[in-house]
Each structure stands twice: as C-alpha cells, then as structure tokens.
Design an enzyme around this catalytic site. Sequence first.
Site, PDB file in Angstrom:
ATOM      1  N   HIS A 367       0.629  -1.162  -0.025  1.00  0.00           N
ATOM      2  CA  HIS A 367       0.011   0.143   0.042  1.00  0.00           C
ATOM      3  C   HIS A 367       0.799   1.244   0.143  1.00  0.00           C
ATOM      4  CE1 HIS A 367      -4.059  -1.592   0.508  1.00  0.00           C
ATOM      5  NE2 HIS A 367      -3.569  -2.590   1.210  1.00  0.00           N
ATOM      6  N   LYS A 558      -8.209  14.260   4.289  1.00  0.00           N
ATOM      7  CA  LYS A 558      -7.154  13.032   4.412  1.00  0.00           C
ATOM      8  C   LYS A 558      -6.044  13.408   5.355  1.00  0.00           C
ATOM      9  CE  LYS A 558      -5.910  14.418  -0.179  1.00  0.00           C
ATOM     10  NZ  LYS A 558      -6.021  13.143  -0.641  1.00  0.00           N
ATOM     11  N   ARG A 559      -5.398  12.226   5.762  1.00  0.00           N
ATOM     12  CA  ARG A 559      -4.300  12.427   6.747  1.00  0.00           C
ATOM     13  C   ARG A 559      -3.450  13.567   6.504  1.00  0.00           C
ATOM     14  NH1 ARG A 559      -4.172   8.521  11.145  1.00  0.00           N
ATOM     15  NH2 ARG A 559      -1.988   9.439  11.505  1.00  0.00           N
ATOM     16  N   LYS A 564       1.183  14.528   0.953  1.00  0.00           N
ATOM     17  CA  LYS A 564      -0.108  15.065   0.629  1.00  0.00           C
ATOM     18  C   LYS A 564      -0.227  16.454   0.419  1.00  0.00           C
ATOM     19  CE  LYS A 564      -2.054  10.946   2.913  1.00  0.00           C
ATOM     20  NZ  LYS A 564      -2.529  10.203   1.912  1.00  0.00           N
ATOM     21  N   THR A 666      -8.327   6.980  -2.280  1.00  0.00           N
ATOM     22  CA  THR A 666      -9.550   6.580  -2.280  1.00  0.00           C
ATOM     23  C   THR A 666     -10.778   7.555  -2.034  1.00  0.00           C
ATOM     24  OG1 THR A 666      -9.488   5.565  -0.214  1.00  0.00           O
ATOM     25  CG2 THR A 666      -9.121   4.039  -1.804  1.00  0.00           C
ATOM     26  N   LYS A 670     -14.162   8.904  -3.772  1.00  0.00           N
ATOM     27  CA  LYS A 670     -15.478   9.107  -3.071  1.00  0.00           C
ATOM     28  C   LYS A 670     -16.016  10.703  -3.751  1.00  0.00           C
ATOM     29  CE  LYS A 670     -13.675   6.544   0.566  1.00  0.00           C
ATOM     30  NZ  LYS A 670     -12.893   6.435   1.646  1.00  0.00           N
TER      31      LYS A 670
HETATM   32  C1  GL4 Z   1      -2.590   3.939   1.904  1.00  0.00           C
HETATM   33  C2  GL4 Z   1      -1.970   4.914   0.706  1.00  0.00           C
HETATM   34  O1  GL4 Z   1      -1.240   5.929   1.224  1.00  0.00           O
HETATM   35  C3  GL4 Z   1      -3.262   5.166   0.051  1.00  0.00           C
HETATM   36  O2  GL4 Z   1      -2.809   6.117  -1.280  1.00  0.00           O
HETATM   37  C4  GL4 Z   1      -4.057   4.089  -0.557  1.00  0.00           C
HETATM   38  O3  GL4 Z   1      -5.224   4.692  -1.061  1.00  0.00           O
HETATM   39  C5  GL4 Z   1      -4.517   3.146   0.677  1.00  0.00           C
HETATM   40  C6  GL4 Z   1      -5.284   2.016   0.311  1.00  0.00           C
HETATM   41  O4  GL4 Z   1      -4.518   1.236  -0.577  1.00  0.00           O
HETATM   42  O5  GL4 Z   1      -3.236   2.847   1.495  1.00  0.00           O
HETATM   43  N1  GL4 Z   1      -1.236   3.084   2.356  1.00  0.00           N
HETATM   44  C7  GL4 Z   1      -1.036   3.494   3.573  1.00  0.00           C
HETATM   45  S1  GL4 Z   1       0.358   3.172   4.600  1.00  0.00           S
HETATM   46  N2  GL4 Z   1      -1.757   4.161   4.073  1.00  0.00           N
HETATM   47  C8  GL4 Z   1      -2.865   4.315   3.310  1.00  0.00           C
HETATM   48  O6  GL4 Z   1      -3.697   4.995   3.149  1.00  0.00           O
END
Ligand code: GL4
Length: 832
Positions: A367, A558-559, A564, A666, A670
């Site tokens: 990921h 987002k975080r 980002k 993701t 959305k």
């Molecule tokens: C993450 C990625 O940062 C994010 O881009 C991705 O959409 C998500 C799900 O595959 O996984 N990897 C980590 S670690 N945290 C995330 O949210």
Amino acid sequence: MDARYKSREIERRSLDVDGLKRSFLEWLVYSVGKDARAATRRDWFHTVALAVRDRLVDRWMDTTRTYYQQDAKRVYYLSLEFLIGRLLTNSLANLGITDQCRQALDRIGLNLDDVVEAEPDAALGNGGLGRLAACFLDSMASEALPGYGYGIRYEFGLFEQRFEHGWQVEYPEQWLQFGNPWEFPRPEVLYPVQFYGRVEEFRDSVGERAYRWVDAERVLAMAYDTPVVGYGGDTINTLRLWSARATRDFNFGHFNDGAYMKAVEQKVLTENLSRVLYPNDATEGGKELRLKQEYFFTSASLQDILRRYLQHHSNFDSLPDKAAIQLNDTHPAIGIAELMRLLVDQHGVVWDKAWDITRATFSYTNHTLLPEALEAWPVRMMERVLPRHMQIIYEINAKFLNRSKARAAGDNGRLSRLSLIDERGDRRVRMGNLAFLGSHKVNGVSALHTELMKQTVFADFHAEFPERINNKTNGITPRRWLHQANQPLAALITSRIGNGWIKDLSQISALAEKADDLVFREEFRRAKRKNKKRLAAYIARQTGVDVQVDSLFDVQVKRMHEYKRQLLNILQAIALYNEMRDNPTVSWVPVTKIFAGKAAPSYHMAKLIIKLINDVAKVVNHDPSVHDNLKIVLLPNYNVTAAEIIMPAADLSEQISTAGMEASGTGNMKLALNGALTIGTLDGANVEIREHVGDDNIFIFGLTAEEVNDLRASGGFNPREVIASNPSLKRALDMISTGVFSPDDPHRYHPILQALTDGGDHFLVTADFSDYCQAQQAAMDLYRDQEEWTRKAILNTANMGWFSSDRTIMEYATEIWDVHPVKPEHPAETET
Ligand code: GL4
C-alpha cells in the site's frame, strides 16, 4: 413452546413497520432496561441496533452454514485496521428497511436521523488502508463471496482530534464505553498466542531434527464477531476481531505465594496488547508492542483458519484450494512464518511441502512505497519476541538465496537486496521481502503504483518472479459513499436510471447522456446545494465559521502528511487572499477552502502545518477587506462519519500529492463519484480517474512521477530560485516568515520555511506552485459558468462506475483468490 416466546420469535424477524415498532418497545424495556419516558438518545440507538441485529442473525447463520456445508473456498482478509464507521444506517440500507424503520420510530415520536447520531464512529484504522478493508468487507458480502475479515478489537480506536489554540491535541477515543450492540462476544473461541521463551531442538519419532518453542509467555486471543451485511441482506459475512485475555493459570499462579497484586498487574499488562490502535499512517515506529499486536492477531487468525479447514480435511494438501489469505500490507506478514511453524512444528508437515502450501495460500497487497512505512523489525527484537519465527525466517532466506545465487552471479548487491535480512547497520527483517517471497501474488493498488513497485522496492524480486506482481486498482463501496451518504443525489439518480447502480455501479454510466439535459442539471445542482447546506451547518457547529453555501467548496480531506501537500493548498490560499485584497473591485468567485485530517501525534511537521492552516484561517476569516469571498476552515476530528457529510458537498477535490508518492488514494474516488471535479497531480489513482472522466473534466497540473524522479536525481533543483522568481509565492512565504499569521510567535513557522529552502523542498511544493495556481484559476473561472460546471460534475459521477470496490473485489476473487460467489441457502421460513 411458551406462547409469549413463540410470538417474540416471529417478532424478531418481522420487517414491517408494526413489527419493528413492537420490537423497539420490547427491546427498550427488556434489554436496555429503560422506560420510554426516561430513555436517552443513546438508549434508543442501542434499542434500534439490537432490534435490527435480530433481523440479520438468521441470515447470518444461513450464510455461515452454507459455506460450511459446501466446504466453500473462503478468503481471509487479514488487516490490522478496519475503519468501519457507524453501522446502523449501513445495516438498515443493506437490509432494505430504512423506510420501515423511520416510520416505526415516527410512531414512537422519534426521528431516525437523531437515533443514528448517537452511534459512535468505529475508527479501528488510520486512513485509506483501513477504510479500504471496510469497503472490501461490504463488497465481499454484496458479491456473495465467502469472505472473512480478521483484525484486532482495539479498545481505543484512532484518537479524537481537537484543536486547542489551533494546535492538534489528542484525546482517547472510547468507542466501546457504552457497549457495542453489533458485536457478539465468543468467550469459547479462544486461542493461545505465545511470546518470548526459547527454542529447543529434539529428535522426532523418526529421528529427524525438530524444534519446539518452550518457556514462552502465553496470551489468549478471544473472538468478537460482527456481522457484515451485504447489499440486499442475503449474504451476511463475519468480521472476527481478537481481544487479548490473560490465561487463567497465569492469573492464579501467583496466588499461593502472596503475590496476588502482582498477578493482577500482570493480567492488566497482558491485556494491553489489544488496548490501542497505533495512530501512524504510512510510518513505522518499530515498537515491540506493535510487533506483538501483529503476531497476536495473525496467529489467532491462522489457528482459527486451520481449525475450520480441519473440520473437513485430514491433511493440509488442499489448504490452498479451501483458503486464500490476503495480507493487507506487511502488518500480518509474520503469518508466513507462523503458518510454516504451525504446519511443520505442530502438524508434522515436511518443510518443502509446507512452503508450497504456504505460498499457494498467501497473497500480499503493498500500500505504499514510502521508505519510512516499510516494516523492518530489528533481528534482535524478533529473536527475543518470536525466537522460533526468526529461525524459520533464516531458513526460508537461506534456501531462497541459495537458489538465487546462480542467477545473481557477479552481482553481490542483488543478493543482499533480495535477502530477507537487511545487513546494513543493526540487522533487520524486511517484512516486505518476506511477504513477497511467501505469496503467490503480490499487488499494488493503482496502475502507476504497481509500475513503480516493479521499478523500485521490488525491482529485484520482480526480475526473479516476473509473474508475481499484478495491479488491483482500489475502489470504494457505492452503498456507503453514494447510496447512504448522499441521499439527495442517490434519489435523483434512481429516479432516472432505476436503482440497479447500487449493486452494479457500472450502470451509472447511463447518466452521461443526462449531462446535456438542463432540467437534470438543475436537479443535480439542487442536490449538491442541499448537501452543501448540510455541510455549512456542520462547519458552523464545529468551528463557528459561517460559510457561503454558494461559494466554491474546495475540499482537501485526508491524513495530514507532507507528501499530500496541504502546505501547497494553504500557500495558494494565501496567494489568493493577497490577490483579493489587492483587487477589491474585481468580482471574485467566492471560495471556501475546507480542510480536515489528523496528524500522527509524533509527526511534528504535520502538526505545525495544522497550526498554520488554523492561523491563516483566523486572519483571513476575520479580514473584512475580502468581503467573505474567501473562507478557510479546518474541521476537527476527521473520521468516516465526518467524511459522509463532506464528500457529498464538495465542488472541488484536492488530490495534490507529489507525483509518485500516493499509492492510490480513495478519497479521490469518493469525491468524484459525488460530483466533485478533481484538481490533482498525475499520482496514484488520479491517473485512472482522468482516463475515466476524461481530460476535459479534471484539472491536472504539476510534475509527473518521472519528472519528480529526474528532478530529484539531478540534484539541480533549487527552491530558492523558484521562490525568487515567483512574486506571489515569495510574498506568501514572507508573510509566514514575518509573523503575519503568528504575531504571538513570528518564528513559529521557521521549520516549514527551512524545509522549503535549505531543506531542498523534498516534496516539491515550490516546484508545482505556479502550475497549481493556474489550475486553481481555471477551476474558479469554470465555476462562474454553473451550467458548464454542472455538466462536468455530472460526467464525473457518470464515469466513476469502474471505481466501485465490487469491481476491485471481483478482480481479486478471480485473479488472485480463485474464490467464487456462494448463495446462502435459507431453510423455508416457517411461522412457528
Ligand atoms: C495507503 C496509501 O497511502 C493510499 O494511497 C491508498 O489509497 C491506501 C489504500 O490502498 O493505502 N497506504 C497506507 S500505509 N495508508 C494508506 O492509506
């Protein structure tokens, strides 16, 4: 049977308004123990949840029984995170009884929307990775796939974020404080999990060398099951979460020698294992407790999977035909060594056979490529905590490197890169390499990310196993993210194309032809406006800021992470603020910049950026000279529940990561599905979103991943030059550095300015600034033309069908798991 009991039996299944109402009143009294006059909103939530739960238990058992009777191949999704959010709306909608429930509550004088608000948000995850796992659960159940989720029942979910004087402060998230009506505790489903101790070598019955793990500490893993309702309510799968319990002998052992208090203390310490979710997203702390959490839930899950398998089988030959185990990132990757241990040490399977079975059973999803997120456990810690696993890892490594040696002739670097052990500095176990080697398939989460995996972290493994890496672009569940969260738009869509899109989102493409229909556009705008009003009210409640409903809602949720680039967004906001002040007579497009997101508690830079956004917001929002044309808000405590209010109300979706750094995203999906236009870089799934919605319906800007790579590699990038040549960027940075936004502490933002200049601007904020501002200008210009904007927004919604997690999950099912839909058999329902 007692007549009262019998009537209650029927009541528990009834889906009509009267039956629901009677159930509510009965549950309130007999299970929640409250009189209707004294009941609080929370009491009613528990009442309704318990009554709804009744309505799914039969079908849940039917589902489980059918899988068992057919000995169906199951998929086990192992994930340290499940970011579930609330379940009431979801259960009602998927069971198809939202309206009946609303009416039943009406008759009691209650409003369903108020009851829903009393449910805590189950935040057993950090961000995208955990939410993806939750969307996958929904999709597996909706596609009738025999899928189980396995994870940890954290007592404390992701912390609650508050702002105090603009700074992030963390508070514990006590989601279980008042009990959880959705879960079924299973005190009889209990597995021992060991830590520490040592390994003893001995000769087995045929004189072969064998090993046993002795003198270890034991913890018990106890199961809690949550039903996962698929759309239509036919398939109801299980999410099994483990909670740590001290063993009994452990408890009572010390009593005799008077060390009672010590024993109790030990018990508390042991049970800390499942106490709290680590609040890091895409960074790894390397803490022992985290390693123990990972092994704890993985071991319990594997024991449970083998127990289920052995109900139908007497050897392990067909395990890969009956179980697919998906590793959600490397967090459960220790499972590869654990399955080897269980097969070899406990069940006497010979090594090579055990290895074939293991590899055929596991698959792994990567990921992130961020180096700070790639798990690498110190060998010394592993030797101490999991001594037998460390041996097994050495053995796997030795056999693998031996075989690879021939092919790596003359390239020593290659062998050391392939090794499961990083020998540089203090030796570490590379969990990504272990996960890769122990899996038959390895996937990335967007087309770009998968390509980069092949070129970077797994380049050597890819050369060795060219068939293993594959792509599975992420998706989102249309049930939660459109049908439930955006009821105005969902109703509009259904009025035009029927409701087939809820189950098969590809049908939403039929909306494309409505993009030129003026009446439809007007209704589309009306739905968006309704959502914006709701968000505006939420913003006012949460922050006290009044925003204009008809302004452009520009959303970045987002975080908080440097890659980002919330910083890029706030710098553009400052530049826009300056332009508005310089040109007060121009008729500006009113803009509301909406941010939300948590920072990891130890991530100082991200927390400083939060403070900056809050400081800038304070100045801008109180400056009469911009005439309310610009408002900036940072919403506290972003979570799934907040996202459900924000996503439907956005006009513009900020997806502005440094290209090559966001694996997929993701939230981008959305927002676009809910009719927001994306402003973004060619990163992660943005690339594929552009392909689907069309180049004309998205604002793409900035360096590509390749250009980022080249620019960094060249070493020639000079942010100071870029700043000097861009007056609006320079002015924005000067304002920050001279304390315009922090008069109480003018040097507060020195670390940020430092990172952008002497620090070399690793995330290339300055490099992309000018292009980003132009894209923002294009968005504001387009927003003046509401007809044209709406047309593009409709085309976004219409063209996002492919991003359903149903599509993603069926790709996993056919291309990785070889798992097929199984329709639950329902015994004829009788009235007695
Ligand atoms: C993450 C990625 O940062 C994010 O881009 C991705 O959409 C998500 C799900 O595959 O996984 N990897 C980590 S670690 N945290 C995330 O949210």
